[in-house]
Design a protein around this motif. Sequence first.
Motif, PDB file in Angstrom:
ATOM      1  N   ARG A  55       0.839  -1.300   0.046  1.00  0.00           N
ATOM      2  CA  ARG A  55      -0.354  -0.048  -0.142  1.00  0.00           C
ATOM      3  C   ARG A  55       0.479   1.082  -0.089  1.00  0.00           C
ATOM      4  O   ARG A  55       0.523   2.313  -0.719  1.00  0.00           O
ATOM      5  N   LEU A  56       1.890   1.458   0.883  1.00  0.00           N
ATOM      6  CA  LEU A  56       2.872   3.017   1.000  1.00  0.00           C
ATOM      7  C   LEU A  56       3.963   1.896  -0.560  1.00  0.00           C
ATOM      8  O   LEU A  56       3.370   3.684  -1.006  1.00  0.00           O
ATOM      9  N   LEU A  57       4.159   1.576  -0.994  1.00  0.00           N
ATOM     10  CA  LEU A  57       4.950   1.525  -2.013  1.00  0.00           C
ATOM     11  C   LEU A  57       4.031   2.198  -3.458  1.00  0.00           C
ATOM     12  O   LEU A  57       3.997   2.778  -4.114  1.00  0.00           O
ATOM     13  N   ASP A  58       2.690   1.307  -3.244  1.00  0.00           N
ATOM     14  CA  ASP A  58       1.665   2.548  -4.587  1.00  0.00           C
ATOM     15  C   ASP A  58       1.709   3.913  -4.381  1.00  0.00           C
ATOM     16  O   ASP A  58       1.593   4.302  -5.320  1.00  0.00           O
ATOM     17  N   ALA A  59       1.439   4.477  -2.728  1.00  0.00           N
ATOM     18  CA  ALA A  59       0.896   5.798  -2.935  1.00  0.00           C
ATOM     19  C   ALA A  59       2.539   6.843  -2.676  1.00  0.00           C
ATOM     20  O   ALA A  59       2.482   7.666  -3.354  1.00  0.00           O
ATOM     21  N   ILE A 258      10.270  15.024   4.438  1.00  0.00           N
ATOM     22  CA  ILE A 258       8.498  15.529   3.258  1.00  0.00           C
ATOM     23  C   ILE A 258       8.482  13.868   3.411  1.00  0.00           C
ATOM     24  O   ILE A 258       9.032  12.880   2.678  1.00  0.00           O
ATOM     25  N   THR A 259       7.624  12.931   3.933  1.00  0.00           N
ATOM     26  CA  THR A 259       7.412  11.207   4.735  1.00  0.00           C
ATOM     27  C   THR A 259       6.323  11.008   3.876  1.00  0.00           C
ATOM     28  O   THR A 259       5.025  11.880   4.454  1.00  0.00           O
ATOM     29  N   LEU A 260       5.847   9.304   3.647  1.00  0.00           N
ATOM     30  CA  LEU A 260       4.358   9.650   4.051  1.00  0.00           C
ATOM     31  C   LEU A 260       4.275   7.443   4.990  1.00  0.00           C
ATOM     32  O   LEU A 260       6.067   7.280   4.661  1.00  0.00           O
ATOM     33  N   SER A 261       3.711   7.437   5.366  1.00  0.00           N
ATOM     34  CA  SER A 261       3.731   6.659   6.497  1.00  0.00           C
ATOM     35  C   SER A 261       2.421   5.444   6.112  1.00  0.00           C
ATOM     36  O   SER A 261       1.173   5.900   5.958  1.00  0.00           O
ATOM     37  N   ALA A 262       2.724   4.229   6.763  1.00  0.00           N
ATOM     38  CA  ALA A 262       1.680   3.213   6.991  1.00  0.00           C
ATOM     39  C   ALA A 262       1.646   2.183   7.283  1.00  0.00           C
ATOM     40  O   ALA A 262       2.515   1.467   7.794  1.00  0.00           O
ATOM     41  N   ASP A 336      -5.045   4.815  -1.006  1.00  0.00           N
ATOM     42  CA  ASP A 336      -5.320   5.363   0.115  1.00  0.00           C
ATOM     43  C   ASP A 336      -4.754   5.202   1.135  1.00  0.00           C
ATOM     44  O   ASP A 336      -4.890   3.639   1.351  1.00  0.00           O
ATOM     45  N   ILE A 337      -3.966   5.614   1.644  1.00  0.00           N
ATOM     46  CA  ILE A 337      -2.974   5.535   2.869  1.00  0.00           C
ATOM     47  C   ILE A 337      -4.297   4.793   4.143  1.00  0.00           C
ATOM     48  O   ILE A 337      -4.369   4.393   4.734  1.00  0.00           O
ATOM     49  N   LYS A 338      -5.247   5.486   4.927  1.00  0.00           N
ATOM     50  CA  LYS A 338      -5.998   6.026   5.442  1.00  0.00           C
ATOM     51  C   LYS A 338      -7.032   5.202   5.508  1.00  0.00           C
ATOM     52  O   LYS A 338      -7.620   4.803   6.676  1.00  0.00           O
ATOM     53  N   GLY A 339      -8.075   4.724   3.919  1.00  0.00           N
ATOM     54  CA  GLY A 339      -9.056   4.665   4.182  1.00  0.00           C
ATOM     55  C   GLY A 339      -8.794   3.159   4.716  1.00  0.00           C
ATOM     56  O   GLY A 339      -9.747   2.342   5.703  1.00  0.00           O
ATOM     57  N   PRO A 340      -7.881   2.245   4.361  1.00  0.00           N
ATOM     58  CA  PRO A 340      -7.809   0.923   4.125  1.00  0.00           C
ATOM     59  C   PRO A 340      -7.675   0.322   5.892  1.00  0.00           C
ATOM     60  O   PRO A 340      -8.317  -0.401   6.209  1.00  0.00           O
ATOM     61  N   GLU A 341      -6.855   1.314   6.211  1.00  0.00           N
ATOM     62  CA  GLU A 341      -6.528   1.136   7.484  1.00  0.00           C
ATOM     63  C   GLU A 341      -7.321   1.207   8.485  1.00  0.00           C
ATOM     64  O   GLU A 341      -8.460   0.353   9.176  1.00  0.00           O
ATOM     65  N   TRP A 342      -8.617   2.154   8.349  1.00  0.00           N
ATOM     66  CA  TRP A 342     -10.201   3.149   8.971  1.00  0.00           C
ATOM     67  C   TRP A 342     -11.066   1.389   8.916  1.00  0.00           C
ATOM     68  O   TRP A 342     -11.303   1.069   9.812  1.00  0.00           O
ATOM     69  N   VAL A 384       5.027   1.092   8.535  1.00  0.00           N
ATOM     70  CA  VAL A 384       6.456   1.759   7.527  1.00  0.00           C
ATOM     71  C   VAL A 384       6.192   2.945   7.113  1.00  0.00           C
ATOM     72  O   VAL A 384       5.493   3.401   6.582  1.00  0.00           O
ATOM     73  N   ASN A 385       7.603   3.883   7.249  1.00  0.00           N
ATOM     74  CA  ASN A 385       7.930   5.410   6.727  1.00  0.00           C
ATOM     75  C   ASN A 385       8.786   4.929   5.370  1.00  0.00           C
ATOM     76  O   ASN A 385       9.975   4.579   5.360  1.00  0.00           O
ATOM     77  N   ALA A 386       8.733   6.143   4.333  1.00  0.00           N
ATOM     78  CA  ALA A 386       9.410   6.594   3.331  1.00  0.00           C
ATOM     79  C   ALA A 386       9.560   7.425   3.011  1.00  0.00           C
ATOM     80  O   ALA A 386       8.530   8.521   3.372  1.00  0.00           O
ATOM     81  N   LEU A 387      10.616   7.781   2.993  1.00  0.00           N
ATOM     82  CA  LEU A 387      11.043   8.819   2.424  1.00  0.00           C
ATOM     83  C   LEU A 387      10.741   9.158   0.680  1.00  0.00           C
ATOM     84  O   LEU A 387      11.388   9.621   0.390  1.00  0.00           O
ATOM     85  N   LEU A 388      10.145  10.471   0.686  1.00  0.00           N
ATOM     86  CA  LEU A 388       9.741  10.962  -0.555  1.00  0.00           C
ATOM     87  C   LEU A 388      10.703  13.008  -1.360  1.00  0.00           C
ATOM     88  O   LEU A 388      10.675  12.651  -2.097  1.00  0.00           O
TER      89      LEU A 388
END
Length: 619
Positions: A55-59, A258-262, A336-342, A384-388
């Motif tokens: 999911r994070l890789l796709d984002a 600037i990061t993204l996390s999932a 969508d990062i948070k949608g599936p988590e919710w 998992v956190n990724a640096l953009l």
Amino acid sequence: MIVNNNKTPVGEVRPSQLLWTYGPGALIDLPNLSVVTLGIDRWEKDRCQPIQEARLLDAVRKVLGPQVENLRMPPFKKGEQLDPFSAEANIGVPVRPFPRWMRCVKCGLLSPFDAQLFEIKENQYRPERTRFVHRGCTGSKGTDKAKDADAVPARFLLACRNGHLDDFPWHYFVHGGAGTCKGTLSFYESGASLQTENLWVKCSCGASRSLAQAFGKAGKENLPACRGRHPHLDHFDVDCKEPPKAVLLGATDSWFPITLSALAIPQASDPLTQLVLDGWDFFEDVTTETEVAPIVKTLKKTGSLPGIDKFTPAAIWAAIELHRSGGKAEQVGEADIKGPEWAVLTEANPPTDYPHFMSKKVPKPQGFDKYISRVLLLERLREVNALLGFTRVEAPESSGDSSDRSHMAALAMGKPEWVPANQVHGEGIFIQFEEQTLVDWEALAAVKQLDVQLRGGHRGWRNSRKLDPVEGYPGIRYAMLHTLSHLLIRELALECGYNAASIRERIYADTSTDQPQAGILIYTAAADSDGTLGGLVDLGKPENLGRLLEQALNRSKICSSDPLCSEHDPEKDRSLHGAACHACSLVAETSCEQGNRYLDRALVVPTLVNAGAAFFVGP
């Protein structure tokens, strides 16, 4: 950590710091050196272990492009006691000395290190002692006894909002503009304090100037235009229109990640299917059952897919065939990062035993039935956190998927094939709130008035930064949940035994879908076993959570900075928070997903100024 040109070790940092503090383009202020981390296209990719999180890789691909193949951890040495001359000892991230300008601590000579006046002195056994020296320094009085003296980085730089970083223009500054003088520069102090008005640069031609004229309004007149330099990429952008700003070496505004996390959440019907889904890159080319065992053996040794060794090759092969034939679980909105988590957190029967997700439903705390609809204890989770990319001078608007990235600087030349990432294991408490109670609260006139003020502050804040004033406002529901999360984090940190900076939050407040969100997840995010000791989950039990909520609400009604704190109007000073300050609501920057923005405790409890907008009017 290594110097790129000759692989001279110069120091060490933790792998997680290469994501949050010292990533590509960031300055690392070592005891004797200052270096810049080079772009990821200079890193040894084969030494960077992949992390599986689809999911994070796709984002990430949605932001940086489909060419991103995977997420990878920064390289690290597996042993402490190593021969300093072995190849293993040189594993690290390439860096380069920056700024180029050095200053002799004895005579004050100011010169670039590549002008041959300074020489690097290596120390293979103590890398942190590697330093530059001024050979044959005669001291400030010019005595006949020549002796080597330490040289330290000049502590002034230029940066701009487009992510550029450059050496301070010493010759331009001291001569009041571009000129032909090539005299020798020196740096000296004229007073007892280290304030900028007491710091001077002088040329052998007689010109001199105080560093105080490099800052503020004077700095705009005395500094040249930005050259568009990216020292980590050896590249210059053309036609940068942003005015440069003088910054100090080690200043926190020189690099913002600037990061993204999932969260790693189950997307399959059973643990084995989930493992195959997570590690599909390893199993995609498997054609027979006999090929499974060697792959599982390798995965066990490398730790790339924990838990896969608990299943037999026959069972794994059956799961592979099922996945390949289309029997895999439906994946909803992977970008969508948070949608599936919710969706997983609010299931009627949430998963209880998956490789990276173990949950347990508990009763709601007594007295909060009107406000809380569910409490879920996450006894095991993985983030998992990724640096953009990164920004300079000003922090990015937010760390979420909707953050403004117009000033984001790149991690590599061209489009990156991978991005740095890390994973943390821990535990957490998820609290879901009653939707109808929230809807009724949002309809209150006092809440709408605070919404107008926060929206006005948001609009003014973005206008002052030349951003679209309409976009990015998360809504009044988000502000309330965000503030409550901060109040609860501060209360939990006093009792759970974890470092306050290791507790993080995720706010679920999206109301744009048919199933509006209203929840907070407070969890640990430690890179070691500190995050899995059970101290946080234990406080989520009803008898503990109810007490902590009452304490947090009572403590926040009066702030030690009142009445100034409760009287703050974000619309007047174009800020992104109302009644919130360090004494009552702010937490560590690493804990907050919005950089301590969009907070107002008047939305949670009655304050001295506003008693009608509180969500909690009494348990």
